[in-house]
Design a protein around this motif. Structure first.
Motif, PDB file in Angstrom:
ATOM      1  N   ALA A  83       0.842  -1.194  -0.153  1.00 59.49           N
ATOM      2  CA  ALA A  83       0.000   0.233   0.335  1.00 59.49           C
ATOM      3  C   ALA A  83       0.913   1.454   0.085  1.00 59.49           C
ATOM      4  CB  ALA A  83      -0.839  -0.041   1.152  1.00 59.49           C
ATOM      5  N   THR A  84       0.638   2.260  -0.857  1.00 51.12           N
ATOM      6  CA  THR A  84       1.442   3.399  -0.827  1.00 51.12           C
ATOM      7  C   THR A  84       0.498   4.474  -0.542  1.00 51.12           C
ATOM      8  OG1 THR A  84       2.771   2.498  -2.909  1.00 51.12           O
ATOM      9  CG2 THR A  84       2.578   4.918  -2.584  1.00 51.12           C
ATOM     10  N   ILE A  85       0.818   5.196   0.408  1.00 49.71           N
ATOM     11  CA  ILE A  85      -0.325   6.336   0.917  1.00 49.71           C
ATOM     12  C   ILE A  85       0.626   7.479   0.917  1.00 49.71           C
ATOM     13  CG2 ILE A  85      -1.117   7.074   3.186  1.00 49.71           C
ATOM     14  CD1 ILE A  85      -0.375   3.605   3.467  1.00 49.71           C
ATOM     15  N   SER A  86       0.000   8.529   0.204  1.00 51.22           N
ATOM     16  CA  SER A  86       0.305   9.886   0.238  1.00 51.22           C
ATOM     17  C   SER A  86      -0.292  10.900   1.086  1.00 51.22           C
ATOM     18  CB  SER A  86       0.280  10.454  -1.445  1.00 51.22           C
ATOM     19  OG  SER A  86       0.905   9.454  -2.154  1.00 51.22           O
ATOM     20  N   ALA A 143       2.834  -6.324   8.672  1.00 52.78           N
ATOM     21  CA  ALA A 143       3.480  -5.746   7.944  1.00 52.78           C
ATOM     22  C   ALA A 143       5.085  -6.479   7.968  1.00 52.78           C
ATOM     23  CB  ALA A 143       3.903  -4.477   8.392  1.00 52.78           C
ATOM     24  N   SER A 144       5.564  -6.293   6.664  1.00 48.55           N
ATOM     25  CA  SER A 144       7.085  -6.880   6.582  1.00 48.55           C
ATOM     26  C   SER A 144       8.172  -5.876   6.272  1.00 48.55           C
ATOM     27  CB  SER A 144       7.294  -8.077   5.477  1.00 48.55           C
ATOM     28  OG  SER A 144       6.949  -7.497   4.405  1.00 48.55           O
ATOM     29  N   ALA A 145       7.619  -4.833   5.800  1.00 50.64           N
ATOM     30  CA  ALA A 145       8.620  -3.740   5.632  1.00 50.64           C
ATOM     31  C   ALA A 145       7.818  -2.400   5.404  1.00 50.64           C
ATOM     32  CB  ALA A 145       9.411  -4.013   4.385  1.00 50.64           C
ATOM     33  N   VAL A 146       8.479  -1.296   6.001  1.00 49.43           N
ATOM     34  CA  VAL A 146       7.789   0.046   5.789  1.00 49.43           C
ATOM     35  C   VAL A 146       8.981   1.194   5.186  1.00 49.43           C
ATOM     36  CG1 VAL A 146       6.666   1.882   6.961  1.00 49.43           C
ATOM     37  CG2 VAL A 146       5.937  -0.565   7.475  1.00 49.43           C
ATOM     38  N   VAL A 149       4.297   6.877   2.442  1.00 52.11           N
ATOM     39  CA  VAL A 149       4.547   5.772   3.013  1.00 52.11           C
ATOM     40  C   VAL A 149       4.289   4.487   2.089  1.00 52.11           C
ATOM     41  CG1 VAL A 149       4.030   4.704   5.178  1.00 52.11           C
ATOM     42  CG2 VAL A 149       3.915   6.982   5.024  1.00 52.11           C
ATOM     43  N   VAL A 150       5.171   3.717   2.317  1.00 51.84           N
ATOM     44  CA  VAL A 150       5.067   2.473   1.430  1.00 51.84           C
ATOM     45  C   VAL A 150       5.041   1.206   2.519  1.00 51.84           C
ATOM     46  CG1 VAL A 150       5.710   0.725  -0.237  1.00 51.84           C
ATOM     47  CG2 VAL A 150       5.908   3.272  -0.657  1.00 51.84           C
ATOM     48  N   VAL A 151       3.977   0.516   2.584  1.00 53.12           N
ATOM     49  CA  VAL A 151       3.931  -0.524   3.629  1.00 53.12           C
ATOM     50  C   VAL A 151       3.793  -1.836   2.713  1.00 53.12           C
ATOM     51  CG1 VAL A 151       2.547  -1.737   5.513  1.00 53.12           C
ATOM     52  CG2 VAL A 151       2.633   0.730   5.057  1.00 53.12           C
ATOM     53  N   THR A 152       4.681  -2.868   2.919  1.00 56.58           N
ATOM     54  CA  THR A 152       4.362  -4.281   2.476  1.00 56.58           C
ATOM     55  C   THR A 152       4.045  -5.189   3.529  1.00 56.58           C
ATOM     56  OG1 THR A 152       6.527  -3.563   1.207  1.00 56.58           O
ATOM     57  CG2 THR A 152       5.959  -6.090   1.260  1.00 56.58           C
ATOM     58  N   TYR A 153       2.756  -5.936   3.130  1.00 59.25           N
ATOM     59  CA  TYR A 153       2.402  -6.908   4.106  1.00 59.25           C
ATOM     60  C   TYR A 153       1.884  -8.114   3.412  1.00 59.25           C
ATOM     61  CZ  TYR A 153      -1.929  -4.666   2.128  1.00 59.25           C
ATOM     62  OH  TYR A 153      -3.159  -4.041   1.556  1.00 59.25           O
ATOM     63  N   ALA A 180      -9.688  -1.765   7.706  1.00 55.06           N
ATOM     64  CA  ALA A 180      -8.196  -1.966   8.174  1.00 55.06           C
ATOM     65  C   ALA A 180      -8.093  -3.687   8.371  1.00 55.06           C
ATOM     66  CB  ALA A 180      -8.171  -1.442   9.571  1.00 55.06           C
ATOM     67  N   PHE A 181      -8.898  -4.298   7.866  1.00 56.29           N
ATOM     68  CA  PHE A 181      -8.751  -5.725   7.899  1.00 56.29           C
ATOM     69  C   PHE A 181      -7.749  -6.300   6.776  1.00 56.29           C
ATOM     70  CE2 PHE A 181     -12.319  -5.650  10.882  1.00 56.29           C
ATOM     71  CZ  PHE A 181     -12.076  -6.799  11.239  1.00 56.29           C
ATOM     72  N   TRP A 182      -7.641  -5.125   5.632  1.00 56.10           N
ATOM     73  CA  TRP A 182      -7.011  -5.586   4.434  1.00 56.10           C
ATOM     74  C   TRP A 182      -6.129  -4.398   3.937  1.00 56.10           C
ATOM     75  CZ3 TRP A 182      -8.326  -3.712  -0.675  1.00 56.10           C
ATOM     76  CH2 TRP A 182      -9.654  -3.061  -0.605  1.00 56.10           C
ATOM     77  N   PHE A 183      -6.083  -3.335   4.661  1.00 58.83           N
ATOM     78  CA  PHE A 183      -4.972  -2.240   4.091  1.00 58.83           C
ATOM     79  C   PHE A 183      -4.777  -1.271   5.434  1.00 58.83           C
ATOM     80  CE2 PHE A 183      -8.890  -0.304   2.667  1.00 58.83           C
ATOM     81  CZ  PHE A 183      -8.736   1.030   2.943  1.00 58.83           C
TER      82      PHE A 183
END
Length: 420
Positions: free
Chosen positions: A16-19, A37-40, A72-76, A108-111
């Motif tokens: 997910a990429t959040i601006s 999450a595995s990386a931020v 913000v980029v969240v890998t999950y 929030a259950f999926w992103f």
């Protein structure tokens, strides 16, 4: 959103990429989130993060100054159907996919997100699923391209949406993507798991969406989005309909027959709830009371009964000792957020307002409520101020009686209220 989903295993992964823009100086911040999450990264630099109480807490390497944009980029990844948040399970997984079935907490259950109706955002999603599977979400279908044994579905929404108005429906669907008589793209999808009877009823109802929207546009102003539609899902025993932006989702509401009431109700939310969202959850009657009242207006339009009579019948069905009157729709509390009084007393409030100020002024108020707050948020106090401005009346006694009193009003809504 750049996602991949595996039906059956209910395995979701991606980024997910959040601006966003910081509204104050931040040394850390958080998202509502139920997966792992595995990386931020924050502004392309790795950031520390941890999960705590359904929050993803992020600490960037460098403090973030107020009023500066950030990315913000969240890998999950994870299994959404195993997530429990706020005592709820809001993601339904089936053999061929998954669907959204709950309000107010679902996103929030999926992103990762700021899961509050006041923080709206534009949206795009790319979802990779097995060939033969459809992935549907809000807005415009940008493309659907096969890649090996996968299909990548890409969607985008140019108009901001609140998190609770986002959705995902994945499975084997019969999807129709055409142009309606009003010139807008009309997207509807029917789960192939529906019985023949349910599919027939769903089709008869959802295909009438453009007609319903044309009628509602006459009451509330132009339809606020460039896409219209609806999705009939198979979500097991869940019986529900939700107003997801541009495409309401219906589960089990068509098993017993056609249901124009739900189509009218959920599409009324495209104005009241989607285009104009509540500023806080306490203001939820601004969604549900208006949608319920639109159902009564539809019956009035169809010549069944005037909305005033329907409101009075509802009023008379609850005597003065009924606990129904103990939940004030203007302040229902978390436990009563989506209880019947929010819908029904909210709708009675609107009939009382209409009876007090007259039809022309009443419908002028409704149209201005949308046009003055388009793609933004509104509180109850702001709505009351708008109604007073347009009607040139002091309406506090009316709203105190119908929205906030914990007792049955002395007179039915059709009688309105004499104001000084």
């Amino acid at each position: 959103m750049d996602l991949a989903y595996q039906p059956g295993a209910d395995q979701l992964s991606g980024t997910a990429t959040i601006s966003a823009t910081a509204t104050q100086d931040l040394s850390s911040f958080s998202f509502d989130f139920g997966l792992t999450a595995s990386a931020v990264t924050v502004n392309s630099e790795s950031a520390e993060f941890k999960d705590q109480d359904n929050k993803l807490i992020i600490t960037p390497k460098v403090d973030l100054p107020a009023q500066k944009p950030m990315t913000v980029v969240v890998t999950y990844s994870g299994v959404p159907s195993k997530v429990r948040m706020y005592g709820e399970q809001a993601w339904f997984a089936s053999a061929d996919g998954a669907s959204s079935v709950a309000e107010p907490h679902y996103a929030a259950f999926w992103f990762p997100c700021n899961d509050h109706p006041s923080d709206k955002a534009t949206w795009s999603a790319s979802v990779s699923v097995p060939d033969g599977t459809t992935a549907i979400t809000n807005g415009k279908l940008v493309s659907s391209e096969k890649s090996g044994d996968k299909v990548v579905w890409k969607w985008s929404s140019a108009q901001p949406l609140a998190t609770y108005n986002s959705f995902m429906a994945i499975g084997r669907f019969t999807m129709k993507n055409t142009t309606a008589a009003d010139g807008r793209t009309f997207i509807r999808a029917y789960s192939q798991s529906l019985s023949e009877t349910e599919k027939k009823n769903a089709t008869s109802s959802i295909e009438q969406t453009p007609d319903v929207l044309a009628w509602e546009s006459g009451l509330f102003g132009p339809y606020p989005f460039d896409i219209e539609g609806g999705v009939a899902v198979d979500a097991g025993s869940v019986n529900d309909a939700e107003e997801y932006q541009t495409k309401p989702v219906y589960s089990n509401v068509f098993k017993d027959g056609k249901d124009f009431g739900d189509v009218v109700h959920e599409n009324a939310h495209q104005w009241f709830g989607d285009a104009v969202s509540p500023k806080s959850w306490q203001d939820i009657w601004l969604n549900e009371g208006f949608a319920q009242y639109t159902e009564w207006l539809w019956q009035e339009h169809e010549g069944t009964k005037p909305a005033s009579k329907l409101a009075d019948e509802d009023y008379k069905s609850h005597d003065s000792g009924d606990s129904f009157w103990k939940t004030p729709p203007g302040d229902p509390g978390a436990a009563g957020l989506l209880d019947d009084p929010v819908y029904e007393r909210g709708a009675m409030t609107l009939q009382a307002l209409r009876s007090t100020v007259g039809d022309d002024t009443f419908f002028d108020i409704l149209k201005h409520r949308v046009s003055d707050n388009m793609y933004s948020n509104e509180s109850t106090s702001e709505f009351i101020a708008l109604a007073e401005k347009i009607s040139n009346k002091s309406l506090k006694p009316l709203f105190d009686t119908w929205l906030y009193a914990k007792e049955r009003p002395a007179n039915p809504p059709s009688q309105g209220m004499r104001l000084g």
